[in-house]
Write an enzyme that holds these catalytic residues in place. Structure first.
Site, PDB file in Angstrom:
ATOM      1  N   SER A 111       0.781  -1.241   0.000  1.00 24.89           N
ATOM      2  CA  SER A 111       0.000   0.000   0.000  1.00 24.89           C
ATOM      3  C   SER A 111       0.811   1.288   0.000  1.00 24.89           C
ATOM      4  O   SER A 111       0.219   2.360  -0.171  1.00 24.89           O
ATOM      5  CB  SER A 111      -0.953   0.028   1.198  1.00 24.89           C
ATOM      6  OG  SER A 111      -2.179  -0.581   0.864  1.00 24.89           O
ATOM      7  N   LYS A 114       0.160   3.650  -2.794  1.00 25.27           N
ATOM      8  CA  LYS A 114      -0.893   4.663  -2.782  1.00 25.27           C
ATOM      9  C   LYS A 114      -0.324   6.075  -2.744  1.00 25.27           C
ATOM     10  O   LYS A 114      -0.988   7.037  -3.161  1.00 25.27           O
ATOM     11  CB  LYS A 114      -1.830   4.428  -1.604  1.00 25.27           C
ATOM     12  CG  LYS A 114      -2.694   3.170  -1.712  1.00 25.27           C
ATOM     13  CD  LYS A 114      -3.606   3.028  -0.509  1.00 25.27           C
ATOM     14  CE  LYS A 114      -4.637   1.914  -0.695  1.00 25.27           C
ATOM     15  NZ  LYS A 114      -4.070   0.580  -0.476  1.00 25.27           N
ATOM     16  N   SER A 169      -6.060   3.185   4.347  1.00 23.51           N
ATOM     17  CA  SER A 169      -5.477   2.428   3.236  1.00 23.51           C
ATOM     18  C   SER A 169      -6.564   1.797   2.379  1.00 23.51           C
ATOM     19  O   SER A 169      -6.479   0.630   1.977  1.00 23.51           O
ATOM     20  CB  SER A 169      -4.517   1.353   3.758  1.00 23.51           C
ATOM     21  OG  SER A 169      -3.649   0.921   2.743  1.00 23.51           O
TER      22      SER A 169
END
Length: 418
Positions: A111, A114, A169
């Site tokens: 993640s 991101k 997230s």
């Protein structure tokens, strides 16, 4: 006239031969130093080997970073032993790299990818715009993955989606943001925008396959690239505000009450000076982290990839690396974070790397014909050629035929959480 033809051909060869420089003495490569590591109590599962990194990409930011091992300033205190397979600590303001372990090695991001989505699309999207969630935005998400709680048909502001992306997230938020930011190309267009932004930043080891960081084919990044991305995102006041938010309220939707989301980065409340951060995890990537903390007027970024949950976990290892970085003198560095406006030629110097770590062929070297023949021989040939037109004119005046000294030559060129 034969002598003039010989001289002309020889000088022509000299003039058309590429200028080659004499071989320079090879510099000794820095010795390979293993990264300080602690063995996790449970061995991680095997993962595929990432593709190798080319020598030019290895040396971006400085030749000291062109190593799969440890790079720290001379005389610096020992770096902490961690389970992360690669990491980097950098000064966010000056761009100085304070140290790293395999800084350019490709690793799976989870993640922390991101943050690249934010770097690429935050400048494009109006935070007040309200968008509707489609079933296609949610249908390919693993039920066990991280989500902020979007529902099909729900309408949310772009700002709420950024908060859901960075606090929880949210893979669902990532899909919606990529679709909207991708324009007519939809979600693939958003992913392409991420890769375009990585290229603009000089993040050469980074390739996005999914907007959320969920594992995808050929999806990699590096500790160095993540520092470039962090520097770009933390330059934005809106990103800094989102990533430092502890609790955000998401308005109610028809048939669904509003809800609150809290930040999953516990360093905000446990490490003094933390300005925010982004965690990540998949079975393939293991634990990953990007965070920034400020102390005594210095903002340091820490990036790490491939960490294990024990003994410290990614957050504990990040705190240890930040403590080590803050203990260094402000002038200490082993390299720098490149900037987007630097020319490609200066971004990608070629450095020699210790044999056996990242082997590559050395460039072929030669010497010039001028060096071989000497300036005297070249000068004599030039005099002969310069004399040829005068001799030809004299011969024509005498009614003699003189062959052209240079005849024409034929041209033959033709996981699951994130």
């Amino acid at each position: 006239m034969a002598i003039f033809r010989i001289a002309a051909v020889a000088l022509s060869a000299l003039m058309t031969t590429p200028a080659l420089v004499p071989a320079a003495p090879a510099r000794a490569a820095a010795p390979y130093v293993p990264c300080p590591a602690v063995k996790p109590p449970v061995a991680p599962p095997p993962v595929p080997s990432p593709p190798p990194v080319g020598p030019a990409d290895l040396a971006v930011g400085g030749e000291s970073l062109a190593t799969p091992g440890l790079s720290i300033p001379a005389g610096a205190p020992a770096a902490p032993a961690v389970t992360a397979t690669s990491w980097l600590v950098a000064d966010l303001d000056s761009g100085a790299v304070l140290g790293g372990c395999g800084p350019h090695e490709r690793r799976t991001p989870a993640s922390v990818q991101k943050m690249l989505l934010a770097a690429a699309l935050m400048p494009r999207l109006d935070p007040a715009q309200v968008v509707e969630v489609t079933r296609a935005d949610l249908q390919d998400l693993d039920p066990a993955s991280s989500v902020m709680g979007l529902v099909p048909g729900g309408r949310y502001s772009i700002e709420s989606l950024w908060l859901g992306l960075l606090l929880r997230s949210g893979n669902d938020a990532a899909n919606v943001l990529a679709r909207v930011g991708g324009g007519t190309a939809g979600r693939p267009g958003g992913v392409q925008a991420m890769n375009d932004e990585a290229h603009r930043l000089g993040a050469n080891q980074t390739h996005a396959a999914t907007p959320s960081g969920l594992d995808g084919p050929g999806q990699y990044t590096s500790a160095y690239d993540l520092a470039l991305i962090a520097r770009a995102t933390y330059a934005r006041p809106d990103f800094r505000r989102y990533v430092a938010t502890r609790v955000a309220d998401i308005p109610a939707e028809p048939g669904r009450p509003g809800f609150s989301i809290t930040h999953d980065n516990t360093l905000l409340d446990h490490y003094p000076g933390t300005l925010g951060g982004k965690t990540g995890f998949t079975d393939l990537a293991r634990q990953t982290y990007v965070g920034v903390a400020e102390r005594d007027g210095r903002r340091l970024a820490v990036t790490l990839l491939g960490a294990e949950t024990a003994p410290l976990g990614s957050l504990g290892e990040a705190a240890a690396l930040l403590n080590w970085g803050f203990a260094l003198s402000p002038g200490a560095s082993v390299g720098r974070l490149v900037t987007p406006d630097e020319k490609k030629k200066t971004d990608r110097p070629v450095a020699q790397v210790k044999a056996g770590q990242h082997e590559h062929a050395a460039p072929a070297r030669s010497v010039s014909w001028v060096a071989i023949l000497g300036p005297g021989a070249v000068g004599a040939l030039a005099v002969l050629l310069l004399a040829a037109p005068w001799r030809r004119r004299a011969a024509r005046a005498a009614g003699q035929a003189v062959a052209d000294p240079i005849a024409p030559v034929p041209d033959h060129r033709g996981s699951s959480r994130a």
